[in-house]
Design a protein around this motif. Structure first.
Motif, PDB file in Angstrom:
ATOM      1  N   TYR A   1       0.730  -0.900  -0.032  1.00 49.84           N
ATOM      2  CA  TYR A   1      -0.166  -0.122   0.209  1.00 49.84           C
ATOM      3  C   TYR A   1       1.520   1.801   0.021  1.00 49.84           C
ATOM      4  CZ  TYR A   1       0.835   1.030   5.133  1.00 49.84           C
ATOM      5  OH  TYR A   1       1.440   1.657   6.210  1.00 49.84           O
ATOM      6  N   ILE A   2      -0.146   2.207  -0.463  1.00 46.33           N
ATOM      7  CA  ILE A   2       1.009   3.876  -0.516  1.00 46.33           C
ATOM      8  C   ILE A   2       0.047   4.703   0.187  1.00 46.33           C
ATOM      9  CG2 ILE A   2       1.987   5.539  -1.880  1.00 46.33           C
ATOM     10  CD1 ILE A   2       3.206   3.690  -3.369  1.00 46.33           C
ATOM     11  N   LEU A   3       0.177   5.760   0.984  1.00 44.69           N
ATOM     12  CA  LEU A   3      -0.310   6.509   1.459  1.00 44.69           C
ATOM     13  C   LEU A   3      -0.098   7.660   0.753  1.00 44.69           C
ATOM     14  CD1 LEU A   3       0.067   6.489   5.505  1.00 44.69           C
ATOM     15  CD2 LEU A   3      -2.164   5.507   3.720  1.00 44.69           C
ATOM     16  N   LEU A   4      -1.034   8.601  -0.066  1.00 40.89           N
ATOM     17  CA  LEU A   4      -1.645   9.995  -0.738  1.00 40.89           C
ATOM     18  C   LEU A   4      -3.110  10.390  -0.370  1.00 40.89           C
ATOM     19  CD1 LEU A   4      -1.657   8.145  -4.584  1.00 40.89           C
ATOM     20  CD2 LEU A   4       0.043   9.265  -3.266  1.00 40.89           C
ATOM     21  N   GLY A   5      -2.162  11.417   0.686  1.00 43.39           N
ATOM     22  CA  GLY A   5      -3.301  12.112   1.454  1.00 43.39           C
ATOM     23  C   GLY A   5      -3.594  11.165   2.214  1.00 43.39           C
TER      24      GLY A   5
ATOM     25  N   GLU B   1      18.511  14.730   1.389  1.00 52.37           N
ATOM     26  CA  GLU B   1      19.328  13.786   1.772  1.00 52.37           C
ATOM     27  C   GLU B   1      19.484  12.480   1.311  1.00 52.37           C
ATOM     28  OE1 GLU B   1      21.491  14.766   5.328  1.00 52.37           O
ATOM     29  OE2 GLU B   1      21.186  17.155   5.317  1.00 52.37           O
ATOM     30  N   VAL B   2      19.969  11.730   1.401  1.00 50.81           N
ATOM     31  CA  VAL B   2      19.790  10.668   0.496  1.00 50.81           C
ATOM     32  C   VAL B   2      18.838  10.091   2.018  1.00 50.81           C
ATOM     33  CG1 VAL B   2      20.679   8.144   0.448  1.00 50.81           C
ATOM     34  CG2 VAL B   2      21.651  10.397  -0.934  1.00 50.81           C
ATOM     35  N   GLY B   3      17.974   9.150   1.803  1.00 46.22           N
ATOM     36  CA  GLY B   3      17.418   8.256   3.244  1.00 46.22           C
ATOM     37  C   GLY B   3      16.700   8.826   3.687  1.00 46.22           C
ATOM     38  N   ARG B   4      16.213   9.917   3.190  1.00 47.06           N
ATOM     39  CA  ARG B   4      15.047  11.169   4.205  1.00 47.06           C
ATOM     40  C   ARG B   4      14.426  11.033   3.623  1.00 47.06           C
ATOM     41  NH1 ARG B   4      17.541  12.536   8.656  1.00 47.06           N
ATOM     42  NH2 ARG B   4      20.467  13.288   8.691  1.00 47.06           N
ATOM     43  N   PRO B   5      13.254  10.594   4.626  1.00 49.44           N
ATOM     44  CA  PRO B   5      11.950  10.839   3.658  1.00 49.44           C
ATOM     45  C   PRO B   5      11.891  12.645   3.041  1.00 49.44           C
ATOM     46  CG  PRO B   5      11.854  11.262   6.481  1.00 49.44           C
ATOM     47  CD  PRO B   5      12.788  10.591   5.674  1.00 49.44           C
ATOM     48  N   CYS B   6      11.289  12.229   1.930  1.00 52.52           N
ATOM     49  CA  CYS B   6      10.814  13.717   1.066  1.00 52.52           C
ATOM     50  C   CYS B   6       9.381  13.819   1.786  1.00 52.52           C
ATOM     51  CB  CYS B   6      11.665  13.857  -0.017  1.00 52.52           C
ATOM     52  SG  CYS B   6      10.246  12.829  -0.900  1.00 52.52           S
ATOM     53  N   HIS B   7       9.107  13.266   1.779  1.00 55.38           N
ATOM     54  CA  HIS B   7       7.568  13.374   1.757  1.00 55.38           C
ATOM     55  C   HIS B   7       6.676  12.524   2.797  1.00 55.38           C
ATOM     56  CE1 HIS B   7       5.560  10.311  -0.042  1.00 55.38           C
ATOM     57  NE2 HIS B   7       7.144   9.888  -0.308  1.00 55.38           N
ATOM     58  N   LEU B   8       5.459  13.214   3.091  1.00 57.64           N
ATOM     59  CA  LEU B   8       4.232  12.302   4.363  1.00 57.64           C
ATOM     60  C   LEU B   8       3.130  11.950   3.223  1.00 57.64           C
ATOM     61  CD1 LEU B   8       5.777  14.266   7.582  1.00 57.64           C
ATOM     62  CD2 LEU B   8       5.977  11.571   6.587  1.00 57.64           C
ATOM     63  N   ALA B   9       3.274  11.391   2.620  1.00 53.18           N
ATOM     64  CA  ALA B   9       1.560  10.729   2.695  1.00 53.18           C
ATOM     65  C   ALA B   9       1.577  11.453   1.236  1.00 53.18           C
ATOM     66  CB  ALA B   9       0.378  10.747   3.105  1.00 53.18           C
ATOM     67  N   GLY B  10       1.972  12.041   0.217  1.00 49.57           N
ATOM     68  CA  GLY B  10       2.431  12.112  -0.239  1.00 49.57           C
ATOM     69  C   GLY B  10       2.644  13.825  -0.447  1.00 49.57           C
ATOM     70  N   ILE B  11       2.799  14.455   0.661  1.00 43.33           N
ATOM     71  CA  ILE B  11       2.855  15.825   1.348  1.00 43.33           C
ATOM     72  C   ILE B  11       3.904  16.394   1.450  1.00 43.33           C
ATOM     73  CG2 ILE B  11       1.924  17.390   2.099  1.00 43.33           C
ATOM     74  CD1 ILE B  11      -0.860  15.849   3.246  1.00 43.33           C
ATOM     75  N   ASP B  12       4.470  16.870   0.323  1.00 42.85           N
ATOM     76  CA  ASP B  12       6.049  18.030   0.530  1.00 42.85           C
ATOM     77  C   ASP B  12       5.380  19.215   2.041  1.00 42.85           C
ATOM     78  OD1 ASP B  12       7.913  19.315   0.497  1.00 42.85           O
ATOM     79  OD2 ASP B  12       8.437  19.472  -1.455  1.00 42.85           O
TER      80      ASP B  12
END
Length: 447
Positions: free
Chosen positions: A50-54, A135-146
């Protein structure tokens, strides 16, 4: 925006790379900023199906060619839901740090843990500027939200830094975290029973912070129960120490907005009684905007408390037996009501390009407290007047303010007024509890 499946793709599936491109295209004009790599960059979880989007859960499947893919129709549905969300960048909710608050427990059923992720990254990197560097390995979003694009940092007394996000985004992330919990629990149940079912994806309509319609899935609140006065008359100081209380609170839907999972046990700071379980957003919205322990700023958000959603908030505040029996509000709320409603006609206006604009920013302070009502005096003033005038608008004794509120309550919310009064409750404590001054914003954690 049509929800069609491209015929050339098997079973309507598209690869994660194609889903990233589609997601970015569909949400380019969304009020909530989105990440361009929502499917392929951490914390996307394709391998756990699964993937979260919003607040939407999109299932991932392994296609015949061995690549992980997602249904195109689900990507479009999630984008439509996010595009429907209205966001006020000035309506902010503090997300941390909260000194003295317990550390959020690691919950395998909620890998998102968005507050913990944001705080950990900001505290490690030193602030939003450095956190903005991917940076490499760091989350760049949360549930598709920047979230980096809308994070606001405020500094108090030149030393203490606090971080804030728009209320609509906080609600989205809370719903995403709860949807993820429901999805993981349902997946485990399916594995245990051997049944294979599809994830909940049928939308329902709700109102966001801007009173616009937005779509959220059935999953987040489907298993939550409404609050029916189960905690009425109980003292927060006693209930907060009972084991299992936080788990019990998480089982209710918010008693105010009735669309989000409850995370906080709201209580009256004057009388000490529990009001009801509420979501983080509603709890922050109703907190007085203290400048000092006896001084609050009357911001635009009070329009929701005393205009847009008046009945809901008055009913919520009167869940406290002390406030209900005395037909009043806690002193900071009564002061805000006095400035915003009772003294509205006294507020000057200035010329503006489109008519006239209310002068400056309202502020109300008081001397004494409700324990000595004869000596308690509310002072309503205007700060930041363009012409430097209009400092003090009115001085209202506490008893007069309380009487004005009773009259207004009877006219505005007759059902709430009918349930109030000293003869409506037995066992009211003989003494008031002292006002708890909370000016640092640290009391937002559950306990």
């Amino acid at each position: 925006m049509s929800e069609h499946v491209t015929p050339s793709r098997t079973d309507g599936l598209i690869t994660l790379v194609a889903a990233d491109a589609l997601w970015g295209e569909l949400t380019a004009d969304s009020a909530v900023p989105t990440a361009s790599e929502a499917f392929t960059c951490s914390p996307a979880r394709a391998l756990v199906r699964y993937i979260l989007l919003g607040s939407h859960v999109v299932a991932t499947v392994r296609a015949s060619n061995g690549q992980w893919s997602v249904p195109e129709v689900e990507v479009r549905r999630a984008a439509a839901e996010l595009n429907a969300v209205g966001m006020d960048r000035q309506d902010l909710v503090r997300i941390g740090p909260f000194r003295g608050a317990p550390r959020q427990e690691c919950n395998e059923e909620t890998p998102l843990r968005w507050r913990q992720r944001i705080m950990g990254e900001l505290q490690e990197l030193g602030g939003p500027e450095r956190a903005a560097r991917r940076e490499v390995g760091r989350p760049c979003h949360l549930a598709g939200i920047d979230w980096r694009q809308i994070l606001v940092e405020q500094t108090r007394d030149g030393t203490q830094r606090t971080w804030w996000l728009p209320r609509a985004v906080v609600r989205l992330l809370d719903a995403a975290e709860h949807a993820e919990t429901q999805w993981v629990q349902a997946a485990r149940t399916r594995q245990a029973s051997g049944a294979v079912t599809e994830p909940p994806s049928h939308p329902r309509q709700a109102l966001d912070a801007g009173s616009r319609q937005t779509t959220i899935p059935e999953g987040p609140t489907a298993s939550l129960r409404p609050y029916n006065k189960e905690l009425e008359g109980q003292l927060y100081s006693v209930l907060s120490r009972k084991p299992g209380t936080s788990r019990r609170v998480a089982g209710w839907v918010c008693a105010v907005c009735r669309t989000r999972p409850a995370t906080v046990l709201d209580h009256c700071h004057e009388h000490g009684y529990v009001r009801a379980p509420v979501c983080q957003s509603c709890n922050t919205q109703e907190r007085p905007d203290h400048l000092y322990s006896n001084d609050i700023r009357v911001a635009n958000r009070y329009k929701r408390l005393f205009h847009t959603d008046t009945d809901d908030w008055l009913r919520h505040w009167h869940r406290c037996p002390g406030c209900r029996a005395r037909t009043t509000l806690p002193l900071p709320h009564l002061a805000a009501w006095t400035a915003h409603i009772a003294c509205r006609s006294l507020r000057p206006t200035h010329r503006a390009p489109r008519g006239r604009k209310p002068c400056g920013v309202l502020r109300v302070s008081w001397t004494g407290n409700q324990n000595a009502p004869r000596s308690c005096l509310l002072t309503v003033a205007v700060d930041f007047c363009p012409s430097g005038e209009h400092r003090v608008l009115a001085r209202v004794p506490y008893r007069e303010a309380a009487e004005r509120f009773r009259v207004w309550l009877a006219e505005t919310a007759p059902a709430v007024a009918a349930a109030a009064g000293p003869d409506r409750l037995d066992g009211l404590p003989a003494q008031f509890r002292p006002v708890i001054a909370d000016t640092s914003g640290e009391g937002l954690a559950l306990f």
